[in-house]
Design a protein around this motif. Structure first.
Motif, PDB file in Angstrom:
ATOM      1  N   ALA A   1      68.051 -49.228  33.941  1.00 18.63           N
ATOM      2  CA  ALA A   1      67.250 -49.840  32.878  1.00 18.63           C
ATOM      3  C   ALA A   1      66.676 -48.726  32.019  1.00 18.63           C
ATOM      4  CB  ALA A   1      66.124 -50.659  33.488  1.00 18.63           C
ATOM      5  N   HIS A   2      66.838 -48.807  30.709  1.00 15.60           N
ATOM      6  CA  HIS A   2      66.216 -47.767  29.896  1.00 15.60           C
ATOM      7  C   HIS A   2      65.439 -48.340  28.719  1.00 15.60           C
ATOM      8  CE1 HIS A   2      69.497 -46.995  26.704  1.00 15.60           C
ATOM      9  NE2 HIS A   2      69.671 -48.161  27.243  1.00 15.60           N
ATOM     10  N   TYR A   3      65.218 -49.626  28.743  1.00  9.61           N
ATOM     11  CA  TYR A   3      64.303 -50.197  27.761  1.00  9.61           C
ATOM     12  C   TYR A   3      63.883 -51.577  28.234  1.00  9.61           C
ATOM     13  CZ  TYR A   3      62.034 -51.444  23.463  1.00  9.61           C
ATOM     14  OH  TYR A   3      61.084 -51.809  22.555  1.00  9.61           O
TER      15      TYR A   3
ATOM     16  N   ILE B   1      51.426 -50.153  22.007  1.00  5.49           N
ATOM     17  CA  ILE B   1      52.552 -49.550  21.284  1.00  5.49           C
ATOM     18  C   ILE B   1      53.567 -49.007  22.278  1.00  5.49           C
ATOM     19  CG2 ILE B   1      51.323 -48.933  19.155  1.00  5.49           C
ATOM     20  CD1 ILE B   1      51.046 -46.112  20.199  1.00  5.49           C
ATOM     21  N   GLY B   2      54.785 -48.823  21.801  1.00  9.54           N
ATOM     22  CA  GLY B   2      55.826 -48.223  22.643  1.00  9.54           C
ATOM     23  C   GLY B   2      56.403 -49.227  23.617  1.00  9.54           C
ATOM     24  N   GLU B   3      56.741 -48.722  24.771  1.00 10.94           N
ATOM     25  CA  GLU B   3      57.471 -49.501  25.772  1.00 10.94           C
ATOM     26  C   GLU B   3      56.729 -50.775  26.174  1.00 10.94           C
ATOM     27  OE1 GLU B   3      60.922 -49.877  27.694  1.00 10.94           O
ATOM     28  OE2 GLU B   3      60.484 -47.897  26.934  1.00 10.94           O
TER      29      GLU B   3
ATOM     30  N   ARG C   1      68.063 -54.262  22.391  1.00  8.43           N
ATOM     31  CA  ARG C   1      67.305 -53.221  21.709  1.00  8.43           C
ATOM     32  C   ARG C   1      68.112 -52.677  20.543  1.00  8.43           C
ATOM     33  NH1 ARG C   1      65.983 -47.179  23.475  1.00  8.43           N
ATOM     34  NH2 ARG C   1      68.124 -47.273  24.164  1.00  8.43           N
TER      35      ARG C   1
ATOM     36  N   SER D   1      68.413 -46.621  20.076  1.00  6.35           N
ATOM     37  CA  SER D   1      67.711 -45.380  19.724  1.00  6.35           C
ATOM     38  C   SER D   1      66.496 -45.556  18.835  1.00  6.35           C
ATOM     39  CB  SER D   1      68.670 -44.378  19.079  1.00  6.35           C
ATOM     40  OG  SER D   1      69.278 -43.636  20.105  1.00  6.35           O
ATOM     41  N   ASN D   2      66.048 -46.784  18.634  1.00  8.80           N
ATOM     42  CA  ASN D   2      64.882 -46.972  17.779  1.00  8.80           C
ATOM     43  C   ASN D   2      63.570 -46.995  18.547  1.00  8.80           C
ATOM     44  OD1 ASN D   2      65.958 -46.870  15.314  1.00  8.80           O
ATOM     45  ND2 ASN D   2      65.883 -49.045  14.872  1.00  8.80           N
ATOM     46  N   SER D   3      63.636 -46.893  19.878  1.00  7.96           N
ATOM     47  CA  SER D   3      62.394 -47.028  20.650  1.00  7.96           C
ATOM     48  C   SER D   3      61.460 -45.845  20.433  1.00  7.96           C
ATOM     49  CB  SER D   3      62.690 -47.150  22.135  1.00  7.96           C
ATOM     50  OG  SER D   3      63.957 -47.630  22.337  1.00  7.96           O
ATOM     51  N   LEU D   4      62.025 -44.643  20.431  1.00  5.00           N
ATOM     52  CA  LEU D   4      61.169 -43.470  20.245  1.00  5.00           C
ATOM     53  C   LEU D   4      60.585 -43.457  18.836  1.00  5.00           C
ATOM     54  CD1 LEU D   4      63.279 -40.805  22.153  1.00  5.00           C
ATOM     55  CD2 LEU D   4      61.060 -41.728  22.816  1.00  5.00           C
TER      56      LEU D   4
ATOM     57  N   CYS E   1      57.755 -45.787  18.630  1.00  7.59           N
ATOM     58  CA  CYS E   1      56.510 -45.210  19.181  1.00  7.59           C
ATOM     59  C   CYS E   1      55.775 -44.427  18.092  1.00  7.59           C
ATOM     60  CB  CYS E   1      56.809 -44.258  20.334  1.00  7.59           C
ATOM     61  SG  CYS E   1      57.435 -45.033  21.817  1.00  7.59           S
TER      62      CYS E   1
HETATM   63  C1  LIG Z   1      67.100 -43.150  30.648  1.00 11.29           C
HETATM   64  C2  LIG Z   1      66.456 -43.495  29.324  1.00 11.29           C
HETATM   65  C3  LIG Z   1      67.098 -43.162  28.149  1.00 11.29           C
HETATM   66  C4  LIG Z   1      66.512 -43.480  26.921  1.00 11.29           C
HETATM   67  N1  LIG Z   1      67.151 -43.110  25.768  1.00 11.29           N
HETATM   68  C5  LIG Z   1      66.563 -43.330  24.583  1.00 11.29           C
HETATM   69  C6  LIG Z   1      67.176 -42.869  23.366  1.00 11.29           C
HETATM   70  O1  LIG Z   1      68.240 -42.250  23.369  1.00 11.29           O
HETATM   71  N2  LIG Z   1      66.549 -43.132  22.193  1.00 11.29           N
HETATM   72  C7  LIG Z   1      65.383 -43.821  22.133  1.00 11.29           C
HETATM   73  O2  LIG Z   1      64.856 -44.037  21.046  1.00 11.29           O
HETATM   74  N3  LIG Z   1      64.783 -44.268  23.266  1.00 11.29           N
HETATM   75  C8  LIG Z   1      65.332 -44.030  24.487  1.00 11.29           C
HETATM   76  N4  LIG Z   1      64.728 -44.470  25.635  1.00 11.29           N
HETATM   77  C9  LIG Z   1      63.510 -45.279  25.537  1.00 11.29           C
HETATM   78  C10 LIG Z   1      62.289 -44.422  25.230  1.00 11.29           C
HETATM   79  O3  LIG Z   1      62.369 -43.231  25.985  1.00 11.29           O
HETATM   80  C11 LIG Z   1      61.021 -45.201  25.632  1.00 11.29           C
HETATM   81  O4  LIG Z   1      61.007 -46.462  24.984  1.00 11.29           O
HETATM   82  C12 LIG Z   1      59.777 -44.413  25.219  1.00 11.29           C
HETATM   83  O5  LIG Z   1      59.763 -43.167  25.880  1.00 11.29           O
HETATM   84  C13 LIG Z   1      58.527 -45.192  25.579  1.00 11.29           C
HETATM   85  O6  LIG Z   1      57.393 -44.377  25.320  1.00 11.29           O
HETATM   86  P1  LIG Z   1      55.973 -44.817  25.802  1.00 11.29           P
HETATM   87  O7  LIG Z   1      55.047 -43.710  25.422  1.00 11.29           O
HETATM   88  O8  LIG Z   1      55.681 -46.189  25.309  1.00 11.29           O
HETATM   89  O9  LIG Z   1      56.099 -44.958  27.384  1.00 11.29           O
HETATM   90  P2  LIG Z   1      56.414 -43.829  28.458  1.00 11.29           P
HETATM   91  O10 LIG Z   1      57.272 -42.747  27.870  1.00 11.29           O
HETATM   92  O11 LIG Z   1      56.904 -44.559  29.656  1.00 11.29           O
HETATM   93  O12 LIG Z   1      54.981 -43.187  28.724  1.00 11.29           O
HETATM   94  C14 LIG Z   1      54.025 -43.818  29.524  1.00 11.29           C
HETATM   95  C15 LIG Z   1      53.168 -42.717  30.131  1.00 11.29           C
HETATM   96  O13 LIG Z   1      52.054 -43.312  30.791  1.00 11.29           O
HETATM   97  C16 LIG Z   1      51.872 -42.659  32.031  1.00 11.29           C
HETATM   98  N5  LIG Z   1      51.164 -43.593  32.920  1.00 11.29           N
HETATM   99  C17 LIG Z   1      51.657 -44.652  33.597  1.00 11.29           C
HETATM  100  N6  LIG Z   1      50.694 -45.251  34.296  1.00 11.29           N
HETATM  101  C18 LIG Z   1      49.555 -44.577  34.038  1.00 11.29           C
HETATM  102  C19 LIG Z   1      48.209 -44.720  34.464  1.00 11.29           C
HETATM  103  N7  LIG Z   1      47.836 -45.689  35.290  1.00 11.29           N
HETATM  104  N8  LIG Z   1      47.300 -43.843  34.002  1.00 11.29           N
HETATM  105  C20 LIG Z   1      47.652 -42.852  33.148  1.00 11.29           C
HETATM  106  N9  LIG Z   1      48.921 -42.670  32.705  1.00 11.29           N
HETATM  107  C21 LIG Z   1      49.848 -43.519  33.156  1.00 11.29           C
HETATM  108  C22 LIG Z   1      53.270 -42.323  32.501  1.00 11.29           C
HETATM  109  O14 LIG Z   1      53.248 -41.284  33.451  1.00 11.29           O
HETATM  110  C23 LIG Z   1      53.928 -41.898  31.189  1.00 11.29           C
HETATM  111  O15 LIG Z   1      53.728 -40.538  30.911  1.00 11.29           O
HETATM  112  C24 LIG Z   1      65.274 -44.153  26.878  1.00 11.29           C
HETATM  113  C25 LIG Z   1      64.627 -44.474  28.077  1.00 11.29           C
HETATM  114  C26 LIG Z   1      65.204 -44.147  29.280  1.00 11.29           C
HETATM  115  C27 LIG Z   1      64.461 -44.476  30.565  1.00 11.29           C
END
Ligand SMILES: Cc1cc2nc3c(=O)[nH]c(=O)nc-3n(C[C@H](O)[C@H](O)[C@H](O)COP(=O)(O)OP(=O)(O)OC[C@H]3O[C@@H](n4cnc5c(N)ncnc54)[C@H](O)[C@@H]3O)c2cc1C
Length: 220
Positions: A15-17, A38-40, A51, A54-57, A60
Protein backbone atom coordinates in the motif's frame (compact mmCIF):
# COMPACT_ATOMS: atom_id res chain seq x y z
CA UNK A 1 20.17 -9.12 1.39
CA UNK A 2 19.11 -10.87 -1.81
CA UNK A 3 21.68 -11.80 -4.44
CA UNK A 4 19.78 -11.53 -7.74
CA UNK A 5 22.45 -13.51 -9.60
CA UNK A 6 21.69 -16.54 -7.43
CA UNK A 7 18.07 -16.26 -6.28
CA UNK A 8 14.84 -14.58 -7.33
CA UNK A 9 13.95 -11.27 -5.68
CA UNK A 10 10.59 -11.50 -3.88
CA UNK A 11 8.00 -9.08 -5.23
CA UNK A 12 4.93 -8.20 -3.16
CA UNK A 13 2.26 -5.54 -3.54
CA UNK A 14 2.44 -2.72 -0.99
CA UNK A 15 0.00 0.00 0.00
CA UNK A 16 1.48 3.37 -0.84
CA UNK A 17 -1.47 5.69 -0.64
CA UNK A 18 -4.67 5.80 1.37
CA UNK A 19 -7.53 6.83 -0.88
CA UNK A 20 -9.80 8.59 1.56
CA UNK A 21 -9.40 10.44 4.80
CA UNK A 22 -10.75 13.36 6.77
CA UNK A 23 -12.92 15.58 4.57
CA UNK A 24 -11.44 19.05 4.12
CA UNK A 25 -12.06 22.16 2.10
CA UNK A 26 -9.44 23.77 -0.12
CA UNK A 27 -7.70 25.37 2.89
CA UNK A 28 -7.35 21.98 4.62
CA UNK A 29 -10.09 22.91 7.12
CA UNK A 30 -12.20 20.10 8.57
CA UNK A 31 -15.70 20.58 10.00
CA UNK A 32 -14.18 20.88 13.49
CA UNK A 33 -13.19 24.56 13.89
CA UNK A 34 -9.42 24.91 14.24
CA UNK A 35 -8.66 21.35 13.09
CA UNK A 36 -6.81 21.07 9.77
CA UNK A 37 -5.96 17.89 7.88
CA UNK A 38 -3.42 17.70 5.07
CA UNK A 39 -1.46 15.00 3.27
CA UNK A 40 -2.05 11.32 3.74
CA UNK A 41 -4.67 11.82 6.41
CA UNK A 42 -6.91 14.13 4.36
CA UNK A 43 -9.59 13.72 1.75
CA UNK A 44 -9.24 16.95 -0.20
CA UNK A 45 -11.06 15.78 -3.33
CA UNK A 46 -7.94 15.90 -5.51
CA UNK A 47 -7.97 12.17 -6.13
CA UNK A 48 -10.87 10.02 -7.24
CA UNK A 49 -11.42 6.30 -6.71
CA UNK A 50 -7.75 5.97 -7.54
CA UNK A 51 -4.82 8.22 -6.74
CA UNK A 52 -3.61 10.75 -9.27
CA UNK A 53 -0.15 9.24 -9.72
CA UNK A 54 2.65 11.09 -7.94
CA UNK A 55 0.42 13.95 -6.86
CA UNK A 56 0.39 13.07 -3.16
CA UNK A 57 3.65 14.79 -2.27
CA UNK A 58 2.67 17.80 -4.34
CA UNK A 59 -0.69 17.84 -2.58
CA UNK A 60 1.12 17.96 0.80
CA UNK A 61 3.03 21.06 -0.29
CA UNK A 62 0.06 22.86 -1.83
CA UNK A 63 -2.24 22.20 1.12
CA UNK A 64 0.46 22.95 3.70
CA UNK A 65 0.78 26.42 2.15
CA UNK A 66 -3.00 26.94 1.89
CA UNK A 67 -3.55 25.74 5.48
CA UNK A 68 -0.72 27.89 6.85
CA UNK A 69 -2.16 30.98 5.15
CA UNK A 70 -5.61 30.22 6.52
CA UNK A 71 -4.32 29.51 10.04
CA UNK A 72 -2.57 32.87 9.95
CA UNK A 73 -5.93 34.56 9.34
CA UNK A 74 -8.09 32.37 11.59
CA UNK A 75 -5.82 32.27 14.63
CA UNK A 76 -6.49 35.92 15.37
CA UNK A 77 -10.23 35.23 15.51
CA UNK A 78 -10.18 32.02 17.54
CA UNK A 79 -10.63 32.21 21.32
CA UNK A 80 -7.96 30.58 23.47
CA UNK A 81 -8.97 26.98 24.18
CA UNK A 82 -9.92 26.27 27.78
CA UNK A 83 -7.45 24.35 29.94
CA UNK A 84 -7.78 20.61 29.62
CA UNK A 85 -8.53 18.76 32.85
CA UNK A 86 -5.66 16.72 34.28
CA UNK A 87 -5.60 13.12 33.03
CA UNK A 88 -7.18 11.03 35.79
CA UNK A 89 -5.89 7.48 35.84
CA UNK A 90 -6.44 6.88 39.54
CA UNK A 91 -9.00 4.15 38.87
CA UNK A 92 -6.96 2.04 36.46
CA UNK A 93 -4.07 -0.33 37.00
CA UNK A 94 -0.90 -1.28 35.16
CA UNK A 95 -1.58 -3.93 32.61
CA UNK A 96 0.35 -7.15 32.29
CA UNK A 97 -1.44 -7.69 28.98
CA UNK A 98 1.02 -6.02 26.58
CA UNK A 99 1.14 -9.31 24.72
CA UNK A 100 -2.58 -8.90 23.95
CA UNK A 101 -1.93 -5.51 22.34
CA UNK A 102 0.90 -6.99 20.25
CA UNK A 103 -1.29 -9.94 19.28
CA UNK A 104 -4.25 -7.72 18.33
CA UNK A 105 -1.95 -5.54 16.25
CA UNK A 106 -0.74 -8.62 14.31
CA UNK A 107 -4.26 -9.92 13.94
CA UNK A 108 -5.55 -6.60 12.56
CA UNK A 109 -2.70 -6.39 10.09
CA UNK A 110 -3.24 -10.00 8.96
CA UNK A 111 -7.00 -9.88 8.41
CA UNK A 112 -6.89 -6.48 6.72
CA UNK A 113 -4.28 -7.88 4.31
CA UNK A 114 -6.22 -11.11 3.70
CA UNK A 115 -9.81 -9.83 3.61
CA UNK A 116 -9.60 -6.11 2.77
CA UNK A 117 -6.74 -6.24 0.27
CA UNK A 118 -6.69 -5.69 -3.45
CA UNK A 119 -9.41 -8.20 -4.35
CA UNK A 120 -12.42 -8.10 -2.02
CA UNK A 121 -15.73 -9.89 -1.64
CA UNK A 122 -18.73 -9.10 0.54
CA UNK A 123 -18.12 -12.34 2.47
CA UNK A 124 -14.49 -11.45 3.21
CA UNK A 125 -15.42 -7.90 4.19
CA UNK A 126 -18.09 -9.20 6.57
CA UNK A 127 -15.53 -11.57 8.12
CA UNK A 128 -13.19 -8.62 8.62
CA UNK A 129 -16.02 -6.53 10.08
CA UNK A 130 -16.81 -9.23 12.67
CA UNK A 131 -13.15 -9.36 13.71
CA UNK A 132 -12.78 -5.60 13.86
CA UNK A 133 -15.88 -5.41 16.08
CA UNK A 134 -14.28 -7.86 18.53
CA UNK A 135 -11.06 -5.82 18.57
CA UNK A 136 -12.97 -2.57 19.14
CA UNK A 137 -14.77 -4.14 22.11
CA UNK A 138 -11.52 -5.46 23.59
CA UNK A 139 -9.84 -2.08 23.15
CA UNK A 140 -12.75 -0.32 24.87
CA UNK A 141 -12.50 -2.72 27.83
CA UNK A 142 -8.75 -2.23 27.96
CA UNK A 143 -9.16 1.55 27.96
CA UNK A 144 -11.41 1.56 30.99
CA UNK A 145 -9.26 -0.79 33.08
CA UNK A 146 -5.57 -0.13 32.39
CA UNK A 147 -3.03 2.63 31.99
CA UNK A 148 -2.90 3.80 28.39
CA UNK A 149 0.25 3.17 26.36
CA UNK A 150 1.35 4.56 22.99
CA UNK A 151 0.95 1.11 21.45
CA UNK A 152 -2.58 0.94 22.77
CA UNK A 153 -3.52 4.34 21.33
CA UNK A 154 -2.03 3.40 17.97
CA UNK A 155 -3.90 0.10 18.01
CA UNK A 156 -7.14 1.95 18.74
CA UNK A 157 -6.53 4.40 15.89
CA UNK A 158 -5.55 1.65 13.44
CA UNK A 159 -8.63 -0.37 14.36
CA UNK A 160 -10.92 2.62 13.93
CA UNK A 161 -9.45 3.38 10.49
CA UNK A 162 -9.72 -0.31 9.54
CA UNK A 163 -13.38 -0.27 10.56
CA UNK A 164 -14.05 2.82 8.42
CA UNK A 165 -12.29 1.25 5.41
CA UNK A 166 -14.37 -1.94 5.76
CA UNK A 167 -17.62 0.01 6.10
CA UNK A 168 -16.82 2.12 3.04
CA UNK A 169 -15.93 -0.98 1.02
CA UNK A 170 -19.15 -2.72 2.04
CA UNK A 171 -21.22 0.33 1.07
CA UNK A 172 -19.80 0.38 -2.47
CA UNK A 173 -21.65 -2.10 -4.69
CA UNK A 174 -19.35 -1.73 -7.69
CA UNK A 175 -15.69 -1.89 -8.71
CA UNK A 176 -14.14 1.47 -9.41
CA UNK A 177 -10.56 2.72 -9.51
CA UNK A 178 -8.51 0.71 -7.04
CA UNK A 179 -11.60 -0.73 -5.35
CA UNK A 180 -12.18 -4.22 -6.79
CA UNK A 181 -15.06 -6.39 -5.58
CA UNK A 182 -15.44 -9.90 -7.04
CA UNK A 183 -19.22 -9.75 -6.40
CA UNK A 184 -19.49 -6.48 -8.36
CA UNK A 185 -16.67 -6.60 -10.93
CA UNK A 186 -17.98 -3.67 -13.03
CA UNK A 187 -18.44 0.04 -12.41
CA UNK A 188 -22.01 1.10 -11.77
CA UNK A 189 -22.33 3.59 -14.61
CA UNK A 190 -26.07 4.10 -14.18
CA UNK A 191 -25.32 6.91 -11.75
CA UNK A 192 -22.47 9.43 -11.49
CA UNK A 193 -19.49 8.24 -9.41
CA UNK A 194 -19.73 9.38 -5.81
CA UNK A 195 -17.38 9.33 -2.82
CA UNK A 196 -18.50 7.70 0.44
CA UNK A 197 -18.87 9.83 3.54
CA UNK A 198 -18.88 8.31 7.03
CA UNK A 199 -20.16 10.64 9.73
CA UNK A 200 -19.54 10.17 13.46
CA UNK A 201 -20.74 9.07 15.95
CA UNK A 202 -22.17 6.02 14.17
CA UNK A 203 -20.23 6.35 10.90
CA UNK A 204 -23.25 5.38 8.83
CA UNK A 205 -22.15 5.42 5.19
CA UNK A 206 -23.74 7.91 2.82
CA UNK A 207 -22.75 9.25 -0.57
CA UNK A 208 -22.06 12.91 -1.08
CA UNK A 209 -22.41 15.24 -4.03
CA UNK A 210 -19.41 15.98 -6.19
CA UNK A 211 -17.03 18.90 -5.58
CA UNK A 212 -17.24 21.86 -5.32
CA UNK A 213 -20.81 21.57 -3.98
CA UNK A 214 -19.56 18.65 -1.86
CA UNK A 215 -17.25 20.82 0.19
CA UNK A 216 -19.72 23.65 0.54
CA UNK A 217 -22.52 21.29 1.54
CA UNK A 218 -20.42 19.40 4.05
CA UNK A 219 -18.38 22.18 5.58
CA UNK A 220 -20.81 25.07 5.24
C1 LIG B 1 6.23 3.17 -0.94
C2 LIG B 1 5.62 4.52 -1.21
C3 LIG B 1 5.88 5.16 -2.41
C4 LIG B 1 5.32 6.41 -2.67
N1 LIG B 1 5.62 7.04 -3.85
C5 LIG B 1 5.15 8.28 -4.08
C6 LIG B 1 5.53 8.99 -5.27
O1 LIG B 1 6.29 8.50 -6.10
N2 LIG B 1 5.02 10.23 -5.46
C7 LIG B 1 4.17 10.81 -4.58
O2 LIG B 1 3.73 11.93 -4.80
N3 LIG B 1 3.80 10.16 -3.45
C8 LIG B 1 4.28 8.92 -3.16
N4 LIG B 1 3.91 8.26 -2.02
C9 LIG B 1 2.93 8.88 -1.12
C10 LIG B 1 3.55 9.99 -0.28
O3 LIG B 1 4.84 9.57 0.14
C11 LIG B 1 2.66 10.24 0.95
O4 LIG B 1 1.34 10.52 0.53
C12 LIG B 1 3.20 11.43 1.74
O5 LIG B 1 4.51 11.16 2.19
C13 LIG B 1 2.30 11.71 2.93
O6 LIG B 1 2.90 12.72 3.73
P1 LIG B 1 2.33 13.06 5.14
O7 LIG B 1 3.23 14.11 5.71
O8 LIG B 1 0.88 13.35 5.04
O9 LIG B 1 2.43 11.70 5.96
P2 LIG B 1 3.72 10.88 6.38
O10 LIG B 1 4.83 11.07 5.39
O11 LIG B 1 3.24 9.51 6.66
O12 LIG B 1 4.18 11.62 7.72
C14 LIG B 1 3.53 11.40 8.94
C15 LIG B 1 4.57 11.62 10.03
O13 LIG B 1 3.92 11.61 11.30
C16 LIG B 1 4.70 10.86 12.20
N5 LIG B 1 3.80 10.37 13.26
C17 LIG B 1 2.93 9.34 13.22
N6 LIG B 1 2.30 9.22 14.38
C18 LIG B 1 2.76 10.21 15.18
C19 LIG B 1 2.48 10.61 16.51
N7 LIG B 1 1.59 9.97 17.26
N8 LIG B 1 3.15 11.67 17.01
C20 LIG B 1 4.05 12.34 16.26
N9 LIG B 1 4.35 12.00 14.98
C21 LIG B 1 3.72 10.95 14.46
C22 LIG B 1 5.30 9.75 11.36
O14 LIG B 1 6.44 9.21 11.97
C23 LIG B 1 5.63 10.50 10.07
O15 LIG B 1 6.89 11.10 10.12
C24 LIG B 1 4.47 7.02 -1.72
C25 LIG B 1 4.23 6.37 -0.50
C26 LIG B 1 4.80 5.15 -0.25
C27 LIG B 1 4.54 4.48 1.10
Amino acid sequence: GFDMTKEPIPVVPAAHYTCGGILTDLQGRTDLPGLYAIGETAYTGFHGANRMASNSLLECLVFAMAAAQDIDIQIKKLPMPSRLPEWDDSCVTDSDEEIVVAHNWDELRRFMWDYVGIVRTTTRLNKAKRRVNILLKEIEDYYSHFHITNDMIELRNLTLVADLIIQSALARKESRGLHFMLDYPKSDDKQPPKPTLLTPPNYVASVIVEPPQRLQASLG
